[in-house]
Design an enzyme around this catalytic site. Sequence first.
Site, PDB file in Angstrom:
ATOM      1  N   ASP A  15       0.886  -1.205  -0.143  1.00 29.52           N
ATOM      2  CA  ASP A  15       0.135   0.015   0.112  1.00 29.52           C
ATOM      3  C   ASP A  15       0.825   1.225  -0.130  1.00 29.52           C
ATOM      4  O   ASP A  15       2.013   1.251   0.554  1.00 29.52           O
ATOM      5  CB  ASP A  15      -0.779   0.073   1.376  1.00 29.52           C
ATOM      6  CG  ASP A  15      -2.165  -1.111   1.119  1.00 29.52           C
ATOM      7  OD1 ASP A  15      -2.586  -1.036  -0.067  1.00 29.52           O
ATOM      8  OD2 ASP A  15      -2.437  -1.595   2.192  1.00 29.52           O
ATOM      9  N   ASP A  74      -4.274  25.073  12.038  1.00 29.63           N
ATOM     10  CA  ASP A  74      -4.778  23.905  11.623  1.00 29.63           C
ATOM     11  C   ASP A  74      -3.898  22.592  12.103  1.00 29.63           C
ATOM     12  O   ASP A  74      -2.803  22.340  11.893  1.00 29.63           O
ATOM     13  CB  ASP A  74      -4.336  23.984   9.748  1.00 29.63           C
ATOM     14  CG  ASP A  74      -4.574  22.973   9.248  1.00 29.63           C
ATOM     15  OD1 ASP A  74      -5.229  21.806   9.643  1.00 29.63           O
ATOM     16  OD2 ASP A  74      -4.641  23.121   7.774  1.00 29.63           O
ATOM     17  N   GLU A  95      -0.961  17.985   7.687  1.00 34.05           N
ATOM     18  CA  GLU A  95      -0.731  18.712   6.432  1.00 34.05           C
ATOM     19  C   GLU A  95      -0.472  20.176   6.919  1.00 34.05           C
ATOM     20  O   GLU A  95       0.550  20.833   6.411  1.00 34.05           O
ATOM     21  CB  GLU A  95      -1.860  18.763   5.392  1.00 34.05           C
ATOM     22  CG  GLU A  95      -2.017  17.335   4.568  1.00 34.05           C
ATOM     23  CD  GLU A  95      -2.990  16.600   5.340  1.00 34.05           C
ATOM     24  OE1 GLU A  95      -3.302  16.524   6.544  1.00 34.05           O
ATOM     25  OE2 GLU A  95      -3.258  15.357   4.654  1.00 34.05           O
ATOM     26  N   PHE A 148     -11.175  24.448   8.812  1.00 31.43           N
ATOM     27  CA  PHE A 148     -11.653  23.755   7.551  1.00 31.43           C
ATOM     28  C   PHE A 148     -13.016  23.292   7.498  1.00 31.43           C
ATOM     29  O   PHE A 148     -13.174  22.588   8.349  1.00 31.43           O
ATOM     30  CB  PHE A 148     -10.625  22.730   7.119  1.00 31.43           C
ATOM     31  CG  PHE A 148     -10.902  22.023   5.798  1.00 31.43           C
ATOM     32  CD1 PHE A 148     -10.383  22.562   4.516  1.00 31.43           C
ATOM     33  CD2 PHE A 148     -11.721  20.751   5.806  1.00 31.43           C
ATOM     34  CE1 PHE A 148     -10.768  21.687   3.506  1.00 31.43           C
ATOM     35  CE2 PHE A 148     -11.952  20.188   4.607  1.00 31.43           C
ATOM     36  CZ  PHE A 148     -11.714  20.384   3.540  1.00 31.43           C
ATOM     37  N   THR A 149     -13.707  23.355   6.601  1.00 29.30           N
ATOM     38  CA  THR A 149     -15.145  22.539   6.565  1.00 29.30           C
ATOM     39  C   THR A 149     -15.189  22.098   5.084  1.00 29.30           C
ATOM     40  O   THR A 149     -14.762  22.583   4.040  1.00 29.30           O
ATOM     41  CB  THR A 149     -16.221  23.515   6.616  1.00 29.30           C
ATOM     42  OG1 THR A 149     -16.542  24.486   5.651  1.00 29.30           O
ATOM     43  CG2 THR A 149     -16.316  24.188   7.913  1.00 29.30           C
ATOM     44  N   ARG A 207     -13.921  24.266   2.097  1.00 30.11           N
ATOM     45  CA  ARG A 207     -12.762  23.514   1.409  1.00 30.11           C
ATOM     46  C   ARG A 207     -11.673  24.610   1.471  1.00 30.11           C
ATOM     47  O   ARG A 207     -10.586  24.446   1.029  1.00 30.11           O
ATOM     48  CB  ARG A 207     -12.955  23.115   0.153  1.00 30.11           C
ATOM     49  CG  ARG A 207     -14.047  22.182  -0.050  1.00 30.11           C
ATOM     50  CD  ARG A 207     -14.068  21.806  -1.386  1.00 30.11           C
ATOM     51  NE  ARG A 207     -13.081  21.043  -2.022  1.00 30.11           N
ATOM     52  CZ  ARG A 207     -12.753  21.028  -3.157  1.00 30.11           C
ATOM     53  NH1 ARG A 207     -13.595  21.619  -4.003  1.00 30.11           N
ATOM     54  NH2 ARG A 207     -11.756  20.329  -3.738  1.00 30.11           N
ATOM     55  N   MET A 208     -11.759  25.281   2.846  1.00 30.23           N
ATOM     56  CA  MET A 208     -10.648  26.480   3.130  1.00 30.23           C
ATOM     57  C   MET A 208     -10.284  26.397   4.571  1.00 30.23           C
ATOM     58  O   MET A 208     -11.187  26.209   5.337  1.00 30.23           O
ATOM     59  CB  MET A 208     -10.915  27.901   2.595  1.00 30.23           C
ATOM     60  CG  MET A 208     -10.797  28.029   1.007  1.00 30.23           C
ATOM     61  SD  MET A 208     -11.022  29.801   0.736  1.00 30.23           S
ATOM     62  CE  MET A 208     -12.653  29.934   1.372  1.00 30.23           C
TER      63      MET A 208
END
Lengths: 553, 710
Positions: B325, B362, B366, B400-401, B405-406
């Site tokens: 994988d 965040d 990432e 982020f939601t 998408r930010m």
Amino acid sequence: MSPTLAGLAQVGLLVVALAVCYRPLGDHMARVYTTDRHWKVERALYRLVRVNPDSEQRWTTYAAGVLGFSFVSIVLLYLLQRLQPLLPLDLGRGAVEPGIAFNTAVSFVTNTNWQSYSPEAVLGHTVQMAGLTVQNFVSAAVGMAVAVALVRGFVRARTDRLGNFWVDLTRGVTRVLLPIAFVAAIVLVALGAVMSLAKGVQITGVDGVQRTLALAPAASQEVIKELGTNGGGIFNANSAHPFENPNAWTNLFEIFLILLIPVALTRTLGSMVGDRKQGYVLLSVMGLLWAALLSVAWWAESHPNGVASLAAGAAMEGKEVRFGIPSTALFAVSTTGTSTGAVNGTHDSLTGLGGGVTLLNMLLGEVAPGGVGAGLYGILVMAVIAVFLAGLMVGRTPEYLGKKLGRREVTAAAIAMLAMPTVVLLGTGVALLLPSTTGALNNPGAHGLSEVLYAYASTGNNNGSAFGGLTVTSDFFQSTLGVAMLLGRFLPILAVLALAGSLAQQRKVPATAGTLPTGSPLFAGMLLGTVVLVAALTFLPALALGPIAEALA
Amino acid sequence: MSTTTPLRTPEHDPYTPEQAQELHAERTGRRMSAGAFNARQLVTSLPDAFRKLHPRHQLPNPVMFVVWVGSVLVTVFAVLEPTVFSIAVAAWLWFTVLFANLAEAVAEGRGKAQAESLRKMRRDTVARRLREDGAEEEVPGNDLRVGDLVVVEAGQVIPGDGDIVEGIATVDESAITGESAPVIRESGGDRSAVTGGTTVLSDRIVVRIATKPGESFVDKMIALVEGAERQKTPNEVALTILLSTLTIIFLLVALALQPMAAYSGRQVSVIVLTALLVCLIPTTIGALLSAIGIAGMDRLVQRNVLAKSGRAVEAAGDIDTLLLDKTGTITFGNRRCTELIPVGGVDRGELAAGARLSSLADETPEGRSIVAFCAENHGVDNNGAAGDGAPAGEVVNVPFTAQTRMSGVDLDGRQVRKGAAGSVKAWIREHGGTVPSEVDDVVDAISAEGGTPLVCAEARDGSARVLGVIRLSDVVKPGMRERFEELRAMGIRTVMVTGDNPLTARAIAEEAGVDDYLAEAKPEDKMELIRREQEGGRLVAMTGDGTNDAPALAQADVGVAMNTGTMAAKEAGNMVDLDSDPTKLIEVVEVGKQMLITRGALTTFSIANDLAKYFAILPAMFMAIYPQLDKINIMRLATPESAILSAVIFNALVIVALIPLALRGVRYRPSTASALLRRNLLVYGLGGIVTPFVGIWLIDLLVRLIPGIG
């Protein structure tokens, strides 16, 4: 030219001749056993015996074919001998004794050609030509068929079919043996071999006594005797007889015929599996063994230690003066390395070491280069054993020619390997237990043991050459040697066909960098080591009490 | 890289610190030879070795059975006619049997210790079974049946293997994995499996029992490490057949020798014949064969991998294709920031500051990787010192939601955002800004190379602008490329399996150096790939954890299930990795190869030994008949008796000497088959021929001092 130089020239010429024929004959045989076209004459034969040449057989059916054919052959050959007085050209030689007839029938059908009779005195031309010569052809073709079936086992994948025994048998005769034998016989006649249906010629010897010199259709049988690695002479003296083997050229030509097919079959293997290197590896092992044993025999015969031999400068007892040491050594090593068993000298008279070489050559399992077909399947079995023993050292389940070697394959190979030592060791042991054996021996002590060991090694390996010096006409020897020939021939054949059957059912495993490289010199060394080690470990004690004790004395 | 902690309890730690270090070195330096063997084990296993002298234990091993019979025979003769020689030979023949037993006992002993520690956790538990009407009842853990629902709360032991159907909990699995950090288990998804005997640390879960009592994972582990259910593997069976064949040949040799010797003038004594026979039959490999198999499984256990059968370990050595994988195995589990690309003349430092600001809150991996990247490569840390100075005033995090998408932050009069290109572009236009066409080019380029582009933008004073693009990429774990090269050299093809699109997959595949990849892979595709490989005669290994991996795990020749995975996956695979480290598949393959190599090496060694033994025994046996045979006594052994006894002693001692090698496995470096063969033939083939000459000669120097022998 000095004898040594002449000998080297012969070896050189022989190697060149074999090299020239290697490729065309090897590829020809590969085509013979893979094409689906039948010749008209072959079709006629198939119709006659009601065989569908296009139906393929499982290994069991194939094996049943081999056994059935051989059994019928033995019965027919036995009857031919027993009913000799009823046949034309019997030369008044009468019915053959049952013991000899049984032994001879078995001997010729198993491609052994052990002869416990004196041909000139016992057999007429019809039995020779319709019986023995026919078996010389078909027993050789059976060996080739079995070898080809094994190769098919490696080549094919996920099938239970190995080919058709009757087709393989027929083609071996019609497309390989007959054409070569036909041409070679003419060559032999041209070189001076006798080909006659006369009973013999009357001559007056130098001593003034009238004698009958027996004549026979020698050339035709001589050729297939060598080409099919059979070895049964039409005269008692075999290839030492000037009518079978008149001069140095015929001698060399006969050696060439002995080695021709066994050598070329390695090319056939390479072509059929699609990797020529695999064939070269097997050939190199066969060649190295042959060359090494030849060197030892040659040296030993040139350096004898008996008083008489020292006076003669070489061990000339039992050798034809017209051949000398090198040609005799060359013949002896080639004939014992190929299960031929024809002789151009008396092996019993070889030096301790030289005689040991001929013995060892057989005890290696007839793989240098072995009989027609039998040599190839013999060395393939040893390759399977070698791969399994040492192949684990690369960290994979052993594989050979794209097939995994598991329980079934190893069992089959083990049985094929086990048959010969069992026959030889038990036969020799039992024979030596009998008090009567001592009486049947010409020589006491170590040489006598060699004589008995040689008899069972020769029959167990289907070689057929006799050391001599052992009277084998007793019922005990006739029957046990006969059984040795049967077991030595058919046990390995059954095991080999079982091996082929189980290999053919497998998938083909692709070769990777992790696969044991079996096309390399390294593997050739490994195989050589295995062949020598297995034979040495099995027979060293016996050899120590026979030729080794004799040679060190 | 996850750490691998060996299965252990405080009372029984199989590793000394040096060994642990070696183990570590092995995993990082990648040399294999687990070294958990010490001489003490030989002594502690002696009682077991004596117990195994019973013929019942010898029967399955034809080679050793012959030695056993020979020992009895020689003992009888030694009793009838006691001489120093006959008694010594009898004693050393028994030692030969004993040493073989010892090898097996030591190998088994190590498993027993592990089993003992596992047994401790299988104490009887009381289960709180849920009845159909919803009420609870208390039943003994052993009475649970497949399908029962049980409730487990903090502090309680999970009564049996199963899947969580309700709730989420932290579970202490250290008893199985040795890993002390608790793990989270929750209903649904691929982390729902729990193992009986582990302890719930917090919360409440409902578990559906999946195994019958006595067949739980721990029970199976115990049976496995104890070797109770050990069956001979296919290759072991084949090897036993060949060894038996050799034994039969040597039996015939010994049988035929007596009449030959008698004919030659002198019978050989039964004692000498038996000694010859025992020396010739492949006792070395015969004695060590089962120990090698047990040790192979044991080496996996040391790596925290449980193989359900020896057959699986053997198959591991034969693997041709590895399915790996991508995520977690080849690359780190998450994408990381690898580059910042400013657009529209924005200063790189300004972009870095913006990117960092937008990611400060965040908490995704990432996001954290962006903060770390900016600090490392652009010196922006300590609240953005390189650019705008410290953010002043009120800071509002914008998480982020799925809709926006930010993510980003709102500062005093300034908003910073980062996110998917489409969303950020829309956001800029909304705030009255324009998007330079350059942005699309950069975004497309990153996508084409398999990366994930995030656009970073800011809005200030009523206008908005793009600062630049952040490149997130999969980062291939260090050392993977070298590893794959090694695998290639070993003849193993690696196939990367990923859900990514083909473009992304290809870029990663090239970077990691795998041979092939399967993109946008669905479980069926994996299955199809395995079937195709197998159809071509190749053996396939894979790892998996999800229920939808189960069919593929079952189909693969070696299926390693992650311990964190579902019960279905663990049932389907033939190995379970307690550390849940997919990279370990490579080690599993190496352990399999090492086991086969050890077997082959000792077989070769054993048979090569025979030559020297002949040189010792043959002259000894026959010198009385043919004095000239003394010429082959090249070791110049003192007397026939000393020669034969020395060979017998060597034959016995070599077994003990090789026990450590059998248990540890021969040294193995991943390399091509040719290189391996060359090296091992040299060491064990040639070494096997030479060693006994030296060994027997040395032993003879001592043995000749014994009165009545020398």
